[in-house]
Design a protein around this motif. Sequence first.
Motif, PDB file in Angstrom:
ATOM      1  N   PHE A  57       0.834  -1.202   0.000  1.00 59.90           N
ATOM      2  CA  PHE A  57       0.000   0.000   0.000  1.00 59.90           C
ATOM      3  C   PHE A  57       0.870   1.254   0.000  1.00 59.90           C
ATOM      4  O   PHE A  57       0.640   2.201  -0.756  1.00 59.90           O
ATOM      5  N   ALA A  58       1.894   1.263   0.834  1.00 56.70           N
ATOM      6  CA  ALA A  58       2.748   2.446   0.969  1.00 56.70           C
ATOM      7  C   ALA A  58       3.501   2.752  -0.321  1.00 56.70           C
ATOM      8  O   ALA A  58       3.731   3.921  -0.650  1.00 56.70           O
ATOM      9  N   THR A  59       3.912   1.715  -1.047  1.00 58.08           N
ATOM     10  CA  THR A  59       4.747   1.916  -2.227  1.00 58.08           C
ATOM     11  C   THR A  59       3.980   1.844  -3.540  1.00 58.08           C
ATOM     12  O   THR A  59       4.556   2.068  -4.600  1.00 58.08           O
ATOM     13  N   GLY A  60       2.696   1.501  -3.461  1.00 60.72           N
ATOM     14  CA  GLY A  60       1.949   1.288  -4.703  1.00 60.72           C
ATOM     15  C   GLY A  60       2.462   0.082  -5.464  1.00 60.72           C
ATOM     16  O   GLY A  60       2.322  -0.009  -6.687  1.00 60.72           O
ATOM     17  N   GLY A  61       3.070  -0.855  -4.745  1.00 58.55           N
ATOM     18  CA  GLY A  61       3.553  -2.083  -5.367  1.00 58.55           C
ATOM     19  C   GLY A  61       4.919  -1.970  -6.029  1.00 58.55           C
ATOM     20  O   GLY A  61       5.333  -2.885  -6.741  1.00 58.55           O
ATOM     21  N   LEU A  62       5.625  -0.867  -5.802  1.00 58.65           N
ATOM     22  CA  LEU A  62       6.937  -0.686  -6.436  1.00 58.65           C
ATOM     23  C   LEU A  62       7.974  -1.605  -5.797  1.00 58.65           C
ATOM     24  O   LEU A  62       8.216  -1.543  -4.602  1.00 58.65           O
ATOM     25  N   LYS A  63       8.609  -2.430  -6.618  1.00 65.33           N
ATOM     26  CA  LYS A  63       9.612  -3.372  -6.131  1.00 65.33           C
ATOM     27  C   LYS A  63      10.957  -3.087  -6.791  1.00 65.33           C
ATOM     28  O   LYS A  63      11.021  -2.640  -7.934  1.00 65.33           O
ATOM     29  N   PRO A  64      12.056  -3.379  -6.100  1.00 64.46           N
ATOM     30  CA  PRO A  64      13.383  -3.178  -6.688  1.00 64.46           C
ATOM     31  C   PRO A  64      13.666  -4.185  -7.800  1.00 64.46           C
ATOM     32  O   PRO A  64      13.167  -5.315  -7.783  1.00 64.46           O
ATOM     33  N   HIS A  65      14.490  -3.761  -8.761  1.00 66.30           N
ATOM     34  CA  HIS A  65      14.991  -4.693  -9.760  1.00 66.30           C
ATOM     35  C   HIS A  65      16.073  -5.589  -9.164  1.00 66.30           C
ATOM     36  O   HIS A  65      16.243  -6.732  -9.580  1.00 66.30           O
ATOM     37  N   LEU A  66      16.815  -5.045  -8.196  1.00 68.20           N
ATOM     38  CA  LEU A  66      17.923  -5.766  -7.579  1.00 68.20           C
ATOM     39  C   LEU A  66      18.066  -5.304  -6.138  1.00 68.20           C
ATOM     40  O   LEU A  66      17.983  -4.107  -5.856  1.00 68.20           O
ATOM     41  N   THR A  67      18.284  -6.262  -5.241  1.00 69.47           N
ATOM     42  CA  THR A  67      18.554  -5.941  -3.838  1.00 69.47           C
ATOM     43  C   THR A  67      19.900  -6.540  -3.454  1.00 69.47           C
ATOM     44  O   THR A  67      20.118  -7.750  -3.582  1.00 69.47           O
ATOM     45  N   LEU A  68      20.804  -5.678  -3.018  1.00 66.32           N
ATOM     46  CA  LEU A  68      22.148  -6.085  -2.614  1.00 66.32           C
ATOM     47  C   LEU A  68      22.201  -6.141  -1.093  1.00 66.32           C
ATOM     48  O   LEU A  68      22.027  -5.117  -0.420  1.00 66.32           O
ATOM     49  N   TYR A  69      22.403  -7.334  -0.564  1.00 68.77           N
ATOM     50  CA  TYR A  69      22.444  -7.510   0.887  1.00 68.77           C
ATOM     51  C   TYR A  69      23.888  -7.684   1.331  1.00 68.77           C
ATOM     52  O   TYR A  69      24.568  -8.646   0.941  1.00 68.77           O
ATOM     53  N   LEU A  70      24.377  -6.744   2.137  1.00 65.75           N
ATOM     54  CA  LEU A  70      25.738  -6.795   2.659  1.00 65.75           C
ATOM     55  C   LEU A  70      25.709  -7.509   4.006  1.00 65.75           C
ATOM     56  O   LEU A  70      25.249  -6.954   5.004  1.00 65.75           O
ATOM     57  N   ASP A  71      26.184  -8.737   4.016  1.00 68.88           N
ATOM     58  CA  ASP A  71      26.054  -9.583   5.201  1.00 68.88           C
ATOM     59  C   ASP A  71      27.279  -9.462   6.103  1.00 68.88           C
ATOM     60  O   ASP A  71      28.420  -9.406   5.623  1.00 68.88           O
ATOM     61  N   LEU A  72      27.006  -9.428   7.398  1.00 67.86           N
ATOM     62  CA  LEU A  72      28.067  -9.251   8.385  1.00 67.86           C
ATOM     63  C   LEU A  72      27.594  -9.812   9.718  1.00 67.86           C
ATOM     64  O   LEU A  72      26.432  -9.606  10.096  1.00 67.86           O
ATOM     65  N   PRO A  73      28.458 -10.512  10.462  1.00 71.80           N
ATOM     66  CA  PRO A  73      28.059 -10.965  11.802  1.00 71.80           C
ATOM     67  C   PRO A  73      27.610  -9.780  12.660  1.00 71.80           C
ATOM     68  O   PRO A  73      28.199  -8.695  12.593  1.00 71.80           O
ATOM     69  N   VAL A  74      26.592 -10.008  13.447  1.00 73.57           N
ATOM     70  CA  VAL A  74      25.967  -8.933  14.233  1.00 73.57           C
ATOM     71  C   VAL A  74      26.978  -8.207  15.123  1.00 73.57           C
ATOM     72  O   VAL A  74      27.050  -6.966  15.129  1.00 73.57           O
ATOM     73  N   GLU A  75      27.744  -8.963  15.881  1.00 83.61           N
ATOM     74  CA  GLU A  75      28.666  -8.336  16.829  1.00 83.61           C
ATOM     75  C   GLU A  75      29.690  -7.469  16.113  1.00 83.61           C
ATOM     76  O   GLU A  75      30.045  -6.384  16.580  1.00 83.61           O
ATOM     77  N   LYS A  76      30.171  -7.949  14.964  1.00 84.71           N
ATOM     78  CA  LYS A  76      31.168  -7.191  14.214  1.00 84.71           C
ATOM     79  C   LYS A  76      30.556  -5.900  13.654  1.00 84.71           C
ATOM     80  O   LYS A  76      31.191  -4.844  13.669  1.00 84.71           O
ATOM     81  N   GLY A  77      29.316  -5.986  13.169  1.00 85.33           N
ATOM     82  CA  GLY A  77      28.669  -4.796  12.629  1.00 85.33           C
ATOM     83  C   GLY A  77      28.444  -3.727  13.680  1.00 85.33           C
ATOM     84  O   GLY A  77      28.701  -2.538  13.446  1.00 85.33           O
ATOM     85  N   LEU A  78      27.981  -4.133  14.867  1.00 89.09           N
ATOM     86  CA  LEU A  78      27.751  -3.171  15.939  1.00 89.09           C
ATOM     87  C   LEU A  78      29.073  -2.564  16.413  1.00 89.09           C
ATOM     88  O   LEU A  78      29.135  -1.373  16.739  1.00 89.09           O
TER      89      LEU A  78
END
Length: 214
Positions: free
Chosen positions: A121-142
């Motif tokens: 509803f908020a986006t009117g159904g707009l979706k990304p063409h690509l999603t880049l997820y940068l993964d990192l252990p939680v403790e290291k990120g904090l």
Amino acid sequence: MGLFITFEGPEGSGKTTQIQRLADRLRQAGQPVLTTREPGGTAIGDQIRAVLHDLRNRAMDPRTEVLLYAASRAQLVAEVIRPALARGTIVLCDRYTDSTLAYQGYGRGLDLETLRRMMDFATGGLKPHLTLYLDLPVEKGLARKREALQRGEGEWNRLDQEDVAFHQRVRAGYHALAAAEPGRWRVLDADRPIEAVQTDIWKAVVPLLERETA
């Protein structure tokens, strides 16, 4: 229409740095680029961001939280993202609807299908063409985020202060979301030198550019 690329990841994963590097490289290649972020990205959204991130708002109910994120996102899509895409611009966004599913869904325990309907509803159904997820252990990120704060960079917001278990649920949620839509997601190991991550991001983006110009 332009390309819509979103960046997701835990705190301290380097999204801001990688977005700027990708934007610079795309511009060098002659591509029109717009970078933005969530929550915020508009005058209205930035006011909502201030409320969401304020450490004094510890009594905020999870439903209030998700509605505020949705309000900021609706304004960003209507005011910034859709007009830019209509001009043929490549839009790079620091967080989008997947953040809500990861943080308020997997992290807070709110119903995922309800959240998906709200985001649609908020986006009117707009979706990304690509999603880049940068993964990192939680403790290291904090730890990275705390180090940045000591250098006078970034902010420590209301979600950052949640316990490690919360952030681990969020990370697990991201992995579940990526596994469910492998065609859209690229999971990248962010626990590497910036240049190595940047190279993998470029490899993920090039096929989209080639399809657009074919």
